[in-house]
Motif scaffolding. Sequence first.
Motif: not given
Length: 239
Positions: A193-197
């Motif tokens: 999720d961090y990478l996608l954000r």
Amino acid sequence: MTGSASTSPQLALDFRWDTRADFASFIADGNTEAVSALRTAAAPASPWMYVWGQPGTGKSHLMQAACGEAGRTGATAVYVPLADYPRATPDLLEGLERVTLVVLDDLHCIAGKAAWEEAVFHLHNRLRDAGGQLIVAAAVGPDSLGLGLADLVSRLQALLQFRLSPPDDARRRQILSRAAGQRGLALPQASADYLLRHEARDLRHLLACLERLDAASLQSGRRLTVPFIKTILGAPPPA
């Protein structure tokens, strides 16, 4: 890791592909019909195909997977990513009709180049005469390529066409998680999720980030936690 048409007759170049780009590692959601057809692309009865979609839809992955599958069935294959040969001459395509399956990726790169368009047209005809198989991939459909050679356009229009659907965030998470698993890594959902954000959502970029994290994790022995990712890729600027 790469594979090549090493069992085929001598060609102008030793065309290679990434053997990690196989069907097992492709998340087929939304593209199951295309994946099913490409699995048997090297079979004599299979239709010739034209696969298109925007960057990040997995075209190149599927093209290389089709070559790998052909090799596993005993057929010969060549993967020609035209974007990788910006200074090559159309002679690059000479002799490819001696191979069971020819895969031309990034066809949009030769649009408007008369000599290249003629070379693809003649390869199409030679391959048909030889009883081989052809897959073409591009960013847009054949009507939108901007080709100047009408005969080539008509040949491409006659191919079985598949438009690949772009991945949503759920599929991006699946792709990242599976790619991490192939490298022996666990990618927690919070990290994905961090990478996608905080990173560009283009899959090539995300997978390149994963490559960097893999190398750093191997060197440091650390897991892919959010703090570790921030350390390697840099913390995002404050909102």
